[in-house]
Design a protein around this motif. Structure first.
Motif, PDB file in Angstrom:
ATOM      1  N   LEU A  84      24.085  -2.287   8.873  1.00 53.11           N
ATOM      2  CA  LEU A  84      24.391  -2.642   7.490  1.00 53.11           C
ATOM      3  C   LEU A  84      23.452  -3.758   7.012  1.00 53.11           C
ATOM      4  CD1 LEU A  84      26.479  -1.313   5.783  1.00 53.11           C
ATOM      5  CD2 LEU A  84      28.034  -3.198   6.240  1.00 53.11           C
ATOM      6  N   GLU A  85      23.268  -4.750   7.863  1.00 51.21           N
ATOM      7  CA  GLU A  85      22.381  -5.863   7.505  1.00 51.21           C
ATOM      8  C   GLU A  85      20.953  -5.348   7.293  1.00 51.21           C
ATOM      9  OE1 GLU A  85      22.662  -9.251  10.210  1.00 51.21           O
ATOM     10  OE2 GLU A  85      20.595  -9.760   9.660  1.00 51.21           O
ATOM     11  N   VAL A 101      25.233   3.296   1.288  1.00 49.47           N
ATOM     12  CA  VAL A 101      26.484   3.819   0.710  1.00 49.47           C
ATOM     13  C   VAL A 101      27.066   4.878   1.645  1.00 49.47           C
ATOM     14  CG1 VAL A 101      27.384   5.197  -1.199  1.00 49.47           C
ATOM     15  CG2 VAL A 101      25.872   3.275  -1.671  1.00 49.47           C
ATOM     16  N   GLN A 122      14.180 -14.427  17.259  1.00 51.58           N
ATOM     17  CA  GLN A 122      15.540 -14.030  16.899  1.00 51.58           C
ATOM     18  C   GLN A 122      16.312 -15.235  16.375  1.00 51.58           C
ATOM     19  OE1 GLN A 122      18.197 -12.583  20.002  1.00 51.58           O
ATOM     20  NE2 GLN A 122      18.825 -10.926  18.625  1.00 51.58           N
ATOM     21  N   TRP A 138      26.188 -16.812  13.118  1.00 44.13           N
ATOM     22  CA  TRP A 138      25.811 -15.794  12.137  1.00 44.13           C
ATOM     23  C   TRP A 138      26.870 -14.698  12.030  1.00 44.13           C
ATOM     24  CZ3 TRP A 138      24.076 -14.470   7.874  1.00 44.13           C
ATOM     25  CH2 TRP A 138      23.759 -13.149   7.553  1.00 44.13           C
ATOM     26  N   ARG A 173      20.752  -3.485   4.001  1.00 47.46           N
ATOM     27  CA  ARG A 173      20.832  -4.411   2.867  1.00 47.46           C
ATOM     28  C   ARG A 173      19.493  -5.124   2.668  1.00 47.46           C
ATOM     29  NH1 ARG A 173      25.619  -4.716   0.446  1.00 47.46           N
ATOM     30  NH2 ARG A 173      27.518  -4.551   1.667  1.00 47.46           N
ATOM     31  N   GLN A 174      18.852  -5.490   3.777  1.00 44.67           N
ATOM     32  CA  GLN A 174      17.527  -6.141   3.663  1.00 44.67           C
ATOM     33  C   GLN A 174      16.529  -5.181   3.013  1.00 44.67           C
ATOM     34  OE1 GLN A 174      15.843  -7.861   7.157  1.00 44.67           O
ATOM     35  NE2 GLN A 174      17.662  -9.026   7.649  1.00 44.67           N
ATOM     36  N   GLN A 176      14.810  -7.932  13.343  1.00 45.76           N
ATOM     37  CA  GLN A 176      15.708  -9.021  13.743  1.00 45.76           C
ATOM     38  C   GLN A 176      17.122  -8.839  13.215  1.00 45.76           C
ATOM     39  OE1 GLN A 176      14.810 -11.107  15.857  1.00 45.76           O
ATOM     40  NE2 GLN A 176      12.578 -11.131  15.760  1.00 45.76           N
ATOM     41  N   ALA A 177      17.342  -7.835  12.346  1.00 45.44           N
ATOM     42  CA  ALA A 177      18.694  -7.636  11.792  1.00 45.44           C
ATOM     43  C   ALA A 177      19.682  -7.386  12.922  1.00 45.44           C
ATOM     44  CB  ALA A 177      18.691  -6.466  10.823  1.00 45.44           C
ATOM     45  N   GLU A 178      20.913  -7.861  12.722  1.00 46.17           N
ATOM     46  CA  GLU A 178      21.895  -7.795  13.816  1.00 46.17           C
ATOM     47  C   GLU A 178      22.647  -6.464  13.837  1.00 46.17           C
ATOM     48  OE1 GLU A 178      22.514 -10.648  15.802  1.00 46.17           O
ATOM     49  OE2 GLU A 178      21.114 -11.937  14.736  1.00 46.17           O
ATOM     50  N   SER A 221      15.159 -16.150  12.895  1.00 46.23           N
ATOM     51  CA  SER A 221      15.673 -15.200  11.908  1.00 46.23           C
ATOM     52  C   SER A 221      17.142 -15.506  11.614  1.00 46.23           C
ATOM     53  CB  SER A 221      15.491 -13.791  12.450  1.00 46.23           C
ATOM     54  OG  SER A 221      16.317 -12.898  11.787  1.00 46.23           O
ATOM     55  N   ARG A 222      17.888 -15.817  12.658  1.00 45.54           N
ATOM     56  CA  ARG A 222      19.312 -16.119  12.465  1.00 45.54           C
ATOM     57  C   ARG A 222      19.480 -17.398  11.641  1.00 45.54           C
ATOM     58  NH1 ARG A 222      21.303 -14.513  18.588  1.00 45.54           N
ATOM     59  NH2 ARG A 222      21.854 -12.361  18.069  1.00 45.54           N
ATOM     60  N   ARG A 251      19.549   2.267  -0.448  1.00 48.04           N
ATOM     61  CA  ARG A 251      20.853   2.169  -1.121  1.00 48.04           C
ATOM     62  C   ARG A 251      21.716   3.377  -0.773  1.00 48.04           C
ATOM     63  NH1 ARG A 251      22.976   3.359  -6.513  1.00 48.04           N
ATOM     64  NH2 ARG A 251      24.846   2.096  -6.714  1.00 48.04           N
ATOM     65  N   GLY A 258      28.415   9.270  -1.580  1.00 53.69           N
ATOM     66  CA  GLY A 258      28.656   7.879  -1.980  1.00 53.69           C
ATOM     67  C   GLY A 258      29.632   7.775  -3.144  1.00 53.69           C
ATOM     68  N   LYS A 285      18.845 -16.787   8.016  1.00 49.34           N
ATOM     69  CA  LYS A 285      19.935 -16.086   7.342  1.00 49.34           C
ATOM     70  C   LYS A 285      21.124 -17.027   7.116  1.00 49.34           C
ATOM     71  CE  LYS A 285      19.751 -12.705  10.385  1.00 49.34           C
ATOM     72  NZ  LYS A 285      19.879 -11.488  11.184  1.00 49.34           N
ATOM     73  N   ARG A 340      16.053  -4.769  22.806  1.00 50.45           N
ATOM     74  CA  ARG A 340      15.046  -4.962  21.761  1.00 50.45           C
ATOM     75  C   ARG A 340      13.677  -4.444  22.192  1.00 50.45           C
ATOM     76  NH1 ARG A 340      16.387  -8.931  18.188  1.00 50.45           N
ATOM     77  NH2 ARG A 340      14.438 -10.038  18.363  1.00 50.45           N
ATOM     78  N   ARG A 394      30.375 -10.039  -0.800  1.00 48.04           N
ATOM     79  CA  ARG A 394      29.954  -8.730  -1.312  1.00 48.04           C
ATOM     80  C   ARG A 394      31.158  -7.916  -1.774  1.00 48.04           C
ATOM     81  NH1 ARG A 394      25.829  -8.335   2.923  1.00 48.04           N
ATOM     82  NH2 ARG A 394      23.897  -8.999   1.925  1.00 48.04           N
TER      83      ARG A 394
END
Lengths: 354, 635
Positions: free
Chosen positions: A142-143, A162, B58, B100, A146-147, A137-139, B61-62, A158, B206, B65, A113, B111
């Motif tokens: 994709l996350e 895709v 972190q 998570w 999406r955020q 902070q996204a893991e 944030s987790r 988007r 896409g 979510k 990080r 989804r």
């Protein structure tokens, strides 16, 4: 202030700022000076004098130069109306997209990080990625996308998501981001009246022409993509490299054939070019010429302001290449090549991985 | 009440290990406002809590979510304070990370169901579209020996570029429908080597395949029922997934709540992060504490910290005054007025807190301009009735209503009727000139007080030149009082007077001399600027004083408006009479009440605050424990 007053103010500002642009011989003169002298002249002493390692100092210099550029951008947008401001801010957002790509690369390669954080540019509020801390902070990628899709970057996010879901390739992802960014600029330009259009068309057209040629050559002959794939990744220009022309060019089988089939002035400009670096150098000079013409003869403030920012960015990034070369103690020839090929370093598919 | 709460600058040196405990203690006492400036002492360059902060961020944030999927019960108000060591924070973060991972799989499943549902809806749209075509759709369903068919969805923005790209692979693209951001397309071309190339482009664009079911070409009704059944299936799947999530998370809620508490107890150290610097094992943090709370802070630190520490405090230096936070008034009655003051700005440390003066003068002017027992009671009653919605601001409405009632008794006015109650003083329309004179007198008093406060505020911070010669300083005040004195003489039918004239000339001369000395310009420009500034001083004070005539004008206007409503009502029948009185009063309360409030605020902000109140201070925002939403709402 009324429109005429805004325009007068903007023209005066641009003309005043344009005196800061490098003359043709400036870089050659700067190349003879020591890094400390350059730092003193361009207010980079604090960035260079720190006790940090070379890489961190180089980064600090780059950040300081970007701060200079973006501070000038914020001054220029003050008298602008909403569509003009949107265009200029959207242009400046390529730094935010560079941050997005850094975050994506960091998540893809599971980088530390701190490494990711060190490679993010500090940007002013109106040019930052929305929710950048949350994206950080996204893991996973994709996350993250999406955020980002939930905010003003949904147009870019988007498409990127895709593409990422269907093709887990960093190249396709970054190409999708760049493509959407440029499409956004073209869309911004469509909002302007005919009065603004000739200058803006010329400038943004030159920007897109340059990228279309570079990307076409790179994707088709360096990455060996198919003609279909190459065409899909390109953004047609509204000037010379328009859609029909690109369709014809991507079908050609060799580097030389593409250069030979380019419309004027590129045929003459790129004649006898044998490699991509040389093409890039010549195209940078072409874009510089077009932007200088817009500054000198342009009738609308927004086009002149954008032209100034493009040139200023070229200058500052060339200066950065020079200082970075000095910090890394590179030979003068290598620094010279770096300066000639530098445009916006973080710009659109030309930046090094984090 | 007008003086600011005295503050001390404190510096705390602790051993690294004791940092979490120290921050927790500071948060418990809620009296420490962090000072983010770099330390003056040499060597404190490290940031000992960076790792702790990163882990906390972190983990937070987790947790955020996760709680989107697994709602948690409200937080406890006062958890028992305990130190959260980095190891425990790391363990919590790791646990939340693994949780998570599972949660994100649930999220992806949701989804996927949503995507499936969207695809079925697109198929339903396509079905309606295909029905009318009258072609054999079975031909599009699969590849033939010579032709490839691709039927599906593509983001609308990509269609044009994709059309060109597939054209290069000798395929044709037809767009037959657009729904939302997506376009329905059919791509057709010769089978062969281009297939792989095309697939790659389609993925880049896409493209999503939209299967054409066999029933479509001969039994659309069956197909329609089938699609409806599949949508029901998707809804059932979604509900089943929700239930599965509830079952899975039921046992986790307790531990999640504990994690939330861990993060809350660890938060003080994170909040202090920017104010902490370290060297070796020593950490330094600095901040502002109310002077009265310093000894309690020291005593509490002695109780809680196990290792040696050093706490030193000093008065703020003059140059630090702009950085010292200001504690806003805690008085419940003044709280809504403090909110209005904060709309203008926060008092700089050392400045007079204008809230009590603002409250008193606001109520006085509002009552004068809108004095009516009945209408005041309606305002107070409505504010009371809607107190839950208005929050602390309801008291503002109640007090304004009471002020209106009080002046209503003085004016003898109830819903505009001036004969229902005997006036304790007199109705405004009985002597308009007296009302206007009183308003003017009030204006002189108001502006005088504002100048005195401006002078005081500058003296407090040692700005002597500003206090004497600055705008609305002492010399300005002398000029203004002399002008008022002369004006009073004129109003009595006498001459302006030599004494006032001398004072006016002298004070203007001093101001001009001061202005001259501070100008760096050619002599001609200096003369022009000083002349204009002097003229502006004279015109400004006269016009600002006349501005207060509106206080009387609105009280007269209020009575005149009531008179107009009665005249209209008299022209109606019995029903119309009553209705006109009711609607007229509603009109007066809503429109005139609103205008009066705006006018009073204008007088307060422009004639008052602009003279003596810089409003560029910082609110005291101490480190404290507690749920995030409560911390934000605290003053």
């Amino acid at each position: 202030m009324k429109f005429a007053a805004h325009q007068a103010y903007l023209h005066t500002r641009v003309s005043g700022m344009a005196t800061r642009l490098f003359r043709p011989d400036t870089l050659a003169l700067l190349a003879e000076r020591r890094a400390e002298e350059l730092a003193a002249e361009y207010d980079l002493t604090a960035a260079l004098e720190s006790q940090l390692p070379v890489k961190a100092r180089s980064r600090a210099v780059e950040q300081a130069l970007i701060n200079t550029l973006l501070a000038e951008l914020r001054i220029l947008i003050r008298p602008m109306a909403a569509p003009e401001r949107t265009l200029i801010l959207d242009w400046g957002r390529h730094y935010a997209l560079a941050n997005l790509k850094t975050l994506i690369r960091g998540k893809l390669h599971d980088l530390d990080r701190k490494v990711i954080a060190d490679n993010l540019y500090e940007l002013p509020h109106n040019l930052r990625l929305p929710m950048q801390d949350s994206l950080f902070q996204a893991e996973n990628v994709l996350e993250l996308l999406r955020q980002l899709e939930g905010g003003p970057y949904s147009f870019i996010a988007r498409q990127a998501r895709v593409v990422f879901e269907r093709k887990q390739e960093p190249f396709a992802l970054e190409a999708a981001i760049d493509q959407r960014y440029l499409t956004g600029l073209v869309r911004d330009m469509a909002l302007f009246s005919d009065r603004h259009c000739p200058c803006l068309r010329r400038l943004i057209g030159a920007l897109l022409d340059r990228l279309a040629i570079l990307w076409l050559l790179r994707f088709r002959f360096s990455y060996q993509l198919s003609s279909s794939e190459t065409f899909f990744q390109l953004v047609p220009s509204m000037r010379r490299l328009h859609r029909e022309r690109l369709l014809a060019l991507v079908n050609l089988d060799s580097f030389a054939a593409v250069l030979a089939a380019l419309p004027p002035p590129f045929t003459g400009l790129l004649a006898a070019s044998h490699d991509l670096m040389d093409v890039q150098r010549r195209l940078n000079a072409f874009l510089r010429g077009e932007a200088l013409d817009v500054i000198h003869v342009g009738q609308t403030g927004v086009a002149r302001a954008l032209a100034y920012l493009i040139l200023r960015e070229q200058d500052l990034m060339a200066l950065f290449s020079l200082i970075q070369g000095r910090l890394l103690e590179l030979p003068a020839e290598v620094i010279k090549v770096a300066i000639e090929t530098s445009s916006a370093r973080c710009h659109l598919g030309e930046r090094q991985a984090a | 009440m007008l003086r600011p709460t005295p503050m001390k600058h404190v510096r705390l040196l602790v051993i690294d290990e004791d940092l979490p405990r120290a921050s927790l203690t500071l948060a418990e006492l809620a009296s420490f406002h962090a000072d983010d400036r770099p330390p003056e002492e040499e060597g404190f360059a490290g940031q000992p809590s960076v790792a702790y902060r990163d882990i906390w961020r972190q983990a937070s944030s987790r947790l955020e979510k996760i709680t989107r999927l697994i709602p948690l019960p409200p937080e406890e108000r006062n958890p028992s304070p305990r130190v959260i060591p980095e190891e425990e924070l790391t363990a919590t973060n790791n646990w939340l990370g693994s949780l998570w991972e599972t949660c994100s799989r649930y999220e992806e499943e949701f989804r996927a169901i949503d995507d499936e549902d969207r695809l079925i809806r697109e198929q339903q749209s396509a079905l309606s579209n295909f029905e009318g075509l009258g072609i054999d759709l079975g031909m599009l369903r699969s590849k033939t020996r010579f032709l490839d068919f691709y039927v599906g969805l593509v983001p609308y923005a990509n269609v044009r570029q994709l059309e060109g790209a597939v054209g290069l692979a000798d395929h044709l693209l037809f767009q037959y429908m657009v729904t939302g951001d997506d376009a329905h397309v059919v791509i057709v071309g010769p089978s062969g080597a281009q297939g792989a190339q095309l697939e790659s482009v389609l993925r880049s664009a896409g493209f999503r395949h939209l299967p054409i079911p066999p029933e479509l070409d001969h039994e659309p009704q069956v197909m329609r029922a089938e699609l409806a059944r599949r949508r029901e299936g998707a809804a059932a799947q979604r509900e089943a997934l929700r239930q599965r999530l509830r079952d899975w998370s039921a046992d986790l809620i307790g531990q999640l709540a504990s994690s939330r508490e861990v993060l809350r107890l660890a938060e003080p150290l994170v909040q202090l992060d920017s104010a902490i610097r370290g060297v070796g094992p020593l950490a330094r943090l600095a901040g502002w504490v109310p002077a009265a709370a310093v000894s309690a802070l020291e005593a509490r630190l002695r109780q809680t910290l196990s290792l040696p520490f050093d706490l030193s405090s000093r008065d703020p230096r003059p140059e630090e005054r702009p950085l010292v936070p200001t504690i806003s008034t805690r008085n419940r009655l003044l709280a809504p007025f403090a909110l209005l003051v904060q709309q203008y700005g926060i008092p700089r440390y050392g400045e007079i807190d204008p809230t009590p003066l603002f409250a008193a003068s606001f109520l006085l002017m509002f009552g004068t301009m809108f004095g009516d027992v009945g209408q005041g009671a309606v305002i107070a009653g409505l504010a009371w009735y809607f107190r839950a919605r208005l929050g602390r601001f309801y008291l503002f409405g109640v007090l304004a209503g009471f002020s209106s009632i009080t002046f209503g008794f003085l004016f003898g006015s109830v819903f505009g009727f001036e004969h229902w109650l005997p006036a304790l003083w007199m109705p405004p329309l009985h002597d308009p000139l007296l009302m206007l004179s009183l308003a003017l007198g009030w204006g002189v008093f108001f502006i005088t007080m504002a100048c005195i406060l401006a002078t005081y505020n500058r003296l407090v911070i040692g700005n002597w030149a500003g206090a004497f010669f600055g705008q609305h300083g002492l010399v300005n005040l002398i000029f203004y009082l002399a002008l008022a004195w002369g004006g009073f003489n004129l109003s009595q039918g006498e001459a302006f007077g030599q004494g006032p004239l001398l004072l006016v000339v002298l004070s203007l001369g001093v101001l001009a001399w001061h202005g001259w000395g501070h100008l760096e310009a050619p002599v001609g420009e200096k003369v022009l600027v000083v002349f204009i500034e002097t003229l502006e001083t004279i015109v400004g004070y006269i016009s600002n004083t006349l501005s207060f005539l509106r206080v009387a004008a609105f009280s007269l206007n209020h009575a005149a408006l009531a008179l107009a409503i009665f005249t209209l009502a008299e022209m109606m029948g019995p029903l119309g009479h009553g209705l006109t009185l009711i609607l007229g009063n509603v009109f007066m309360i809503v429109l005139e009440g609103g205008i009066v409030m705006i006018q009073v605020l204008r007088l307060e902000f422009y004639e008052g605050f602009a003279r003596y109140f810089a409003g560029d201070g910082h609110a005291f925002n101490p480190l404290r424990l507690g749920p995030a939403h409560e911390r934000e709402s605290l003053p």
